[in-house]
Design a protein around this motif. Structure first.
Motif, PDB file in Angstrom:
ATOM      1  N   ASN A   1       0.784  -1.234   0.000  1.00  0.00           N
ATOM      2  CA  ASN A   1       0.000   0.000   0.000  1.00  0.00           C
ATOM      3  C   ASN A   1       0.819   1.288   0.000  1.00  0.00           C
ATOM      4  O   ASN A   1       0.344   2.319  -0.469  1.00  0.00           O
ATOM      5  N   ILE A   2       2.029   1.236   0.529  1.00  0.00           N
ATOM      6  CA  ILE A   2       2.715   2.474   0.883  1.00  0.00           C
ATOM      7  C   ILE A   2       3.124   3.332  -0.313  1.00  0.00           C
ATOM      8  O   ILE A   2       3.051   4.566  -0.254  1.00  0.00           O
ATOM      9  N   ALA A   3       3.554   2.728  -1.414  1.00  0.00           N
ATOM     10  CA  ALA A   3       4.006   3.524  -2.563  1.00  0.00           C
ATOM     11  C   ALA A   3       2.865   4.361  -3.131  1.00  0.00           C
ATOM     12  O   ALA A   3       3.045   5.544  -3.448  1.00  0.00           O
ATOM     13  N   ARG A   4       1.708   3.756  -3.248  1.00  0.00           N
ATOM     14  CA  ARG A   4       0.554   4.473  -3.796  1.00  0.00           C
ATOM     15  C   ARG A   4       0.173   5.648  -2.908  1.00  0.00           C
ATOM     16  O   ARG A   4      -0.114   6.747  -3.393  1.00  0.00           O
ATOM     17  N   LEU A   5       0.190   5.441  -1.592  1.00  0.00           N
ATOM     18  CA  LEU A   5      -0.174   6.521  -0.677  1.00  0.00           C
ATOM     19  C   LEU A   5       0.848   7.650  -0.712  1.00  0.00           C
ATOM     20  O   LEU A   5       0.481   8.828  -0.795  1.00  0.00           O
ATOM     21  N   VAL A   6       2.128   7.314  -0.650  1.00  0.00           N
ATOM     22  CA  VAL A   6       3.169   8.347  -0.661  1.00  0.00           C
ATOM     23  C   VAL A   6       3.095   9.168  -1.943  1.00  0.00           C
ATOM     24  O   VAL A   6       3.171  10.409  -1.914  1.00  0.00           O
ATOM     25  N   SER A   7       2.933   8.505  -3.069  1.00  0.00           N
ATOM     26  CA  SER A   7       2.836   9.213  -4.350  1.00  0.00           C
ATOM     27  C   SER A   7       1.609  10.114  -4.386  1.00  0.00           C
ATOM     28  O   SER A   7       1.664  11.250  -4.883  1.00  0.00           O
ATOM     29  N   TYR A   8       0.508   9.622  -3.853  1.00  0.00           N
ATOM     30  CA  TYR A   8      -0.731  10.404  -3.809  1.00  0.00           C
ATOM     31  C   TYR A   8      -0.553  11.660  -2.955  1.00  0.00           C
ATOM     32  O   TYR A   8      -0.932  12.765  -3.361  1.00  0.00           O
ATOM     33  N   LEU A   9       0.025  11.495  -1.783  1.00  0.00           N
ATOM     34  CA  LEU A   9       0.219  12.631  -0.882  1.00  0.00           C
ATOM     35  C   LEU A   9       1.159  13.660  -1.492  1.00  0.00           C
ATOM     36  O   LEU A   9       0.886  14.864  -1.469  1.00  0.00           O
TER      37      LEU A   9
END
Length: 229
Positions: free
Chosen positions: A14-22
């Motif tokens: 999950n983390i890559a998608r969230l970091v990129s989104y933020l």
């Protein structure tokens, strides 16, 4: 600057998608993204770093300790705590800075679940109210660093209910804002367990907390009632 703190444990999926989104939605608002990890056995840290986050291994494991560690190294004057499976509105940076400018020391969003289940839409509806049961981390939490320091951060002795505790303490010291937009929360807990089981588990833990039961008792009971994936 807003310092976004994400406590993680085995969130490689999950983390890559969230970091990129933020990072993509900070716009002109300066942000830093801190992933405070609790000793993941997968590639959470390396993936988070590759995605652009400041990925660090927390000195102590546990969500309260990890969020405190992230806050300790944060450079921003506003802290924003968010779970790895939650996505705030694209306007989150502007929303938070405006709320702080309006005099609110801390606050949260409402919730929407990433699910079409009607019962979860009902759950989400009630997060617009200032009720104790809505103080959990799913709604995300922003807080000025001065307010965070004033309440001495999260209680690291707490293994569960740490979000409820800090909001309760902070409400005695400053203005609390419920932002009229939704943070999108994963429904994975409900997908793994039934809606009824999750509701019963939440009700049980809140009652145990109010009855003064020990943290270890509450954690053991929660793990007994729910299956994690």
């Amino acid at each position: 600057m807003i310092s976004i703190v994400i406590p993680t444990y085995n969130e490689a999926d999950n983390i890559a998608r969230l970091v990129s989104y933020l990072a993509g939605n900070c716009n002109k608002n300066a942000c830093e993204i801190i992933v405070s990890d609790g000793g993941s056995t997968d590639d959470t840290l390396s993936i988070a770093q590759s995605a652009g986050a400041k990925a660090v291994l927390s000195v102590n494991k546990g969500r309260a300790a990890q969020m405190n560690f992230g806050a300790f190294i944060a450079q921003g004057d506003i802290l924003y705590f968010i779970h790895a499976d939650t996505f705030p509105p694209v306007t989150f940076a502007k929303d938070i800075e405006q709320a702080v400018s309006d005099g609110y020391a801390f606050g949260r969003y409402r919730t929407a679940f990433a699910s079409k289940k009607a019962v979860l839409k009902i759950n989400a509806f009630f997060t617009r109210f200032d009720w104790f049961v809505c103080y959990g981390g799913d709604q995300t939490l922003f807080m000025t660093k001065s307010a965070f320091n004033a309440v001495k951060g999260f209680n690291e002795q707490m293994l569960i209910m740490e979000d409820y505790d800090i909001v309760t303490r902070a409400k005695e010291m400053g203005r609390y804002k419920i932002l009229a937009k939704n943070a999108l929360v994963s429904a994975r807990k409900y997908d793994t367990n039934s809606w009824l089981k999750v509701q019963w588990a939440n009700r049980t833990i809140v009652k145990m907390y109010k009855d003064g039961r020990s943290q270890q008792e509450m954690v053991s009971k929660y793990k007994e009632l729910l299956v994690y994936r």
